[in-house]
Each structure stands twice: as structure tokens, then as C-alpha cells.
Scaffold this active site. Structure first.
Site, PDB file in Angstrom:
ATOM      1  N   GLY A  12      -7.152  15.034   4.559  1.00 21.32           N
ATOM      2  CA  GLY A  12      -7.871  15.469   5.752  1.00 21.32           C
ATOM      3  C   GLY A  12      -8.146  14.406   6.792  1.00 21.32           C
ATOM      4  N   ASN A  14      -6.586  13.940   9.633  1.00 20.97           N
ATOM      5  CA  ASN A  14      -6.586  14.604  10.943  1.00 20.97           C
ATOM      6  C   ASN A  14      -7.825  15.482  11.104  1.00 20.97           C
ATOM      7  OD1 ASN A  14      -4.243  13.367  11.757  1.00 20.97           O
ATOM      8  ND2 ASN A  14      -2.939  15.159  11.463  1.00 20.97           N
ATOM      9  N   ARG A  64       2.064  35.005  -3.648  1.00 20.00           N
ATOM     10  CA  ARG A  64       1.695  34.452  -2.339  1.00 20.00           C
ATOM     11  C   ARG A  64       0.908  35.481  -1.531  1.00 20.00           C
ATOM     12  NH1 ARG A  64       5.264  34.041   2.087  1.00 20.00           N
ATOM     13  NH2 ARG A  64       4.497  32.562   3.601  1.00 20.00           N
ATOM     14  N   ARG A  90       1.348  24.708   3.139  1.00 20.89           N
ATOM     15  CA  ARG A  90       1.782  25.986   2.588  1.00 20.89           C
ATOM     16  C   ARG A  90       1.978  26.953   3.739  1.00 20.89           C
ATOM     17  NH1 ARG A  90       1.800  26.953  -2.334  1.00 20.89           N
ATOM     18  NH2 ARG A  90       0.266  25.384  -2.853  1.00 20.89           N
ATOM     19  N   LEU A  91       3.045  27.723   3.689  1.00 21.88           N
ATOM     20  CA  LEU A  91       3.261  28.748   4.706  1.00 21.88           C
ATOM     21  C   LEU A  91       2.267  29.885   4.504  1.00 21.88           C
ATOM     22  CD1 LEU A  91       7.153  29.105   4.824  1.00 21.88           C
ATOM     23  CD2 LEU A  91       5.661  28.037   6.512  1.00 21.88           C
ATOM     24  N   LEU A  92       1.687  30.339   5.594  1.00 26.86           N
ATOM     25  CA  LEU A  92       0.810  31.504   5.507  1.00 26.86           C
ATOM     26  C   LEU A  92       1.658  32.755   5.283  1.00 26.86           C
ATOM     27  CD1 LEU A  92      -1.656  30.864   8.480  1.00 26.86           C
ATOM     28  CD2 LEU A  92      -2.060  30.476   6.038  1.00 26.86           C
ATOM     29  N   ASN A 106      -0.909  25.040  14.736  1.00 28.85           N
ATOM     30  CA  ASN A 106      -0.535  24.094  13.697  1.00 28.85           C
ATOM     31  C   ASN A 106      -0.118  22.774  14.338  1.00 28.85           C
ATOM     32  OD1 ASN A 106       0.190  23.092  11.132  1.00 28.85           O
ATOM     33  ND2 ASN A 106       2.269  23.878  11.299  1.00 28.85           N
ATOM     34  N   HIS A 108       2.196  19.260  13.892  1.00 23.20           N
ATOM     35  CA  HIS A 108       3.410  18.875  13.164  1.00 23.20           C
ATOM     36  C   HIS A 108       3.841  17.480  13.607  1.00 23.20           C
ATOM     37  CE1 HIS A 108       7.005  19.447  10.799  1.00 23.20           C
ATOM     38  NE2 HIS A 108       7.722  18.998  11.818  1.00 23.20           N
ATOM     39  N   SER A 135       3.773  17.499  17.680  1.00 18.89           N
ATOM     40  CA  SER A 135       3.724  18.802  18.354  1.00 18.89           C
ATOM     41  C   SER A 135       2.523  19.598  17.870  1.00 18.89           C
ATOM     42  CB  SER A 135       4.998  19.615  18.050  1.00 18.89           C
ATOM     43  OG  SER A 135       6.155  18.931  18.426  1.00 18.89           O
ATOM     44  N   ASP A 140       3.880  31.359  13.963  1.00 16.14           N
ATOM     45  CA  ASP A 140       4.516  32.661  13.851  1.00 16.14           C
ATOM     46  C   ASP A 140       4.966  32.814  12.394  1.00 16.14           C
ATOM     47  OD1 ASP A 140       6.797  31.091  13.591  1.00 16.14           O
ATOM     48  OD2 ASP A 140       7.739  31.785  15.450  1.00 16.14           O
ATOM     49  N   GLY A 142       7.763  31.991  11.008  1.00 11.35           N
ATOM     50  CA  GLY A 142       8.775  31.044  10.557  1.00 11.35           C
ATOM     51  C   GLY A 142       8.197  29.697  10.174  1.00 11.35           C
ATOM     52  N   ASP A 144       7.547  26.242  11.355  1.00 16.21           N
ATOM     53  CA  ASP A 144       7.403  25.403  12.553  1.00 16.21           C
ATOM     54  C   ASP A 144       8.254  25.923  13.712  1.00 16.21           C
ATOM     55  OD1 ASP A 144       5.635  23.666  11.212  1.00 16.21           O
ATOM     56  OD2 ASP A 144       7.310  22.580  10.341  1.00 16.21           O
TER      57      ASP A 144
END
Length: 192
Positions: A12, A14, A64, A90-92, A106, A108, A135, A140, A142, A144
């Protein structure tokens, strides 16, 4: 005042920088909760700033989608205006994105669409890139791949390693995130 929930997976750093920025009296947003997908050390930063925390460990769920349903339920209790993924590795699930979009952003450590995914810094070095970046994107379904809200180039210096390059990217990433959240809070940036 914009209400922000932050999701993390690790130490953490950031998050800590963001909490310091948000604690300034003139900043037009406040963090209402910090959540994690595991027992993340970074939750201690939220505790230090007296921000409520929660954990929805991915390993506790059979799928998931079940994890996503539990995460969404936790987020709903805090009624955030914006969700910031700051080191969530982890992807939502799509159902979570669908429920909270377009209010998920997000950070990156690359100049997207270059070097998406979990190893943006490592991938930039492996590709021999002479510059990469940071960035902030809208999330969305996908990896990133959402609309870019802010980004900035960071040069790759001779002899850079993953830690040294990442150390130069992080301050840029933090500044961009704070700027994006400020612009959302003031209405200068409308998420659609």
C-alpha cells in the site's frame, strides 16, 4: 465531498501517499474505506489515518464470481462515489465492473496501451524500451484496457532494474491519481 473506496493487495505505498493527499483540508475527496483481497500489510495505512478497512480474501471463495459478489456487498455498505484500484492485483469480476462502472479507476505503472498486465515495469525492461510511464485509467472488463484518464512518460535509464525504474514511476503514478480524483471531485472530469 467525493467519497472514495480504495482496493489494494499489498504493502500500500501508493495508498499511503493518496491518504496523505486526501488528508489535506483543501482536497475535495475523502477515503471512506480501504479494502483488500487478502491480509494486506497496506491496511495498516488506513488504520493510521482512521479509515475503516475490510478484507474479502479471494481464497475464501469457491469462484471469482462469489468473491466478486462479497466484494460488491462490502463496497455497497460504504456507498462510494468512486472506487480506486491502487495495487489490487486481481481482475474485478464483470458483475462488479457492471455495477460500479464508470466509477472505477486504476493506476498502472506503464504508458498504456504499452505493457498492460501485472508486470508492466518488468515487461518494459524486457522489451528494451527507452521510456515507459504511468497511467490512470477507467476500469472496463479487460486487462488495463479502459479509457485513459491521465498518463505521463518516464524514461528508462541505462542500468535500470525493475526496482529502480518502479521507484521513479511511483511518484508519477501517485501524482496522476491525486490529480484525476481531484478533477472528478470538482467536476472537471466526468466519467462516462
Amino acid at each position: 465531498m467525493l467519497k472514495v473506496a480504495v482496493l489494494i493487495s499489498g504493502a500500500g505505498s501508493n495508498l499511503r501517499a493518496f491518504l496523505e493527499t486526501v488528508s489535506e483540508s483543501t482536497f475535495p475527496a475523502r477515503v471512506v474505506a480501504v479494502g483488500a483481497d487478502r491480509d494486506a500489510d497496506g491496511l495498516s495505512h488506513a488504520t493510521h489515518f482512521e479509515v475503516p478497512t475490510f478484507s474479502v480474501p479471494f481464497r475464501d471463495f469457491a469462484s471469482r464470481d462469489e468473491w466478486g459478489a462479497a466484494l460488491a456487498a462490502q463496497l455497497r455498505t460504504y456507498a462510494p462515489d468512486l472506487i480506486v484500484l491502487s495495487g489490487l492485483m486481481r481482475l474485478l469480476p464483470q458483475a462488479v465492473v457492471d455495477e460500479f462502472a464508470p466509477r472505477i479507476v486504476n493506476t498502472h505503472p506503464a504508458y498504456l496501451p504499452e505493457f498492460p498486465g501485472a508486470h508492466g515495469v518488468r515487461d518494459a525492461l524486457a522489451a528494451g524500451a527507452v521510456e515507459t510511464g504511468a497511467s490512470v485509467i477507467q476500469v472496463d472488463g479487460g486487462v488495463d484496457s479502459g479509457p485513459i484518464l491521465a498518463q505521463e512518460r518516464v524514461p528508462v535509464e541505462p542500468g535500470d532494474t525493475e526496482p529502480t525504474l518502479h521507484a521513479r514511476i511511483k511518484p508519477v503514478e501517485r501524482r496522476l491519481l491525486s490529480d484525476v480524483v481531484r478533477r472528478i471531485a470538482t467536476g472537471d472530469l466526468i466519467l462516462t
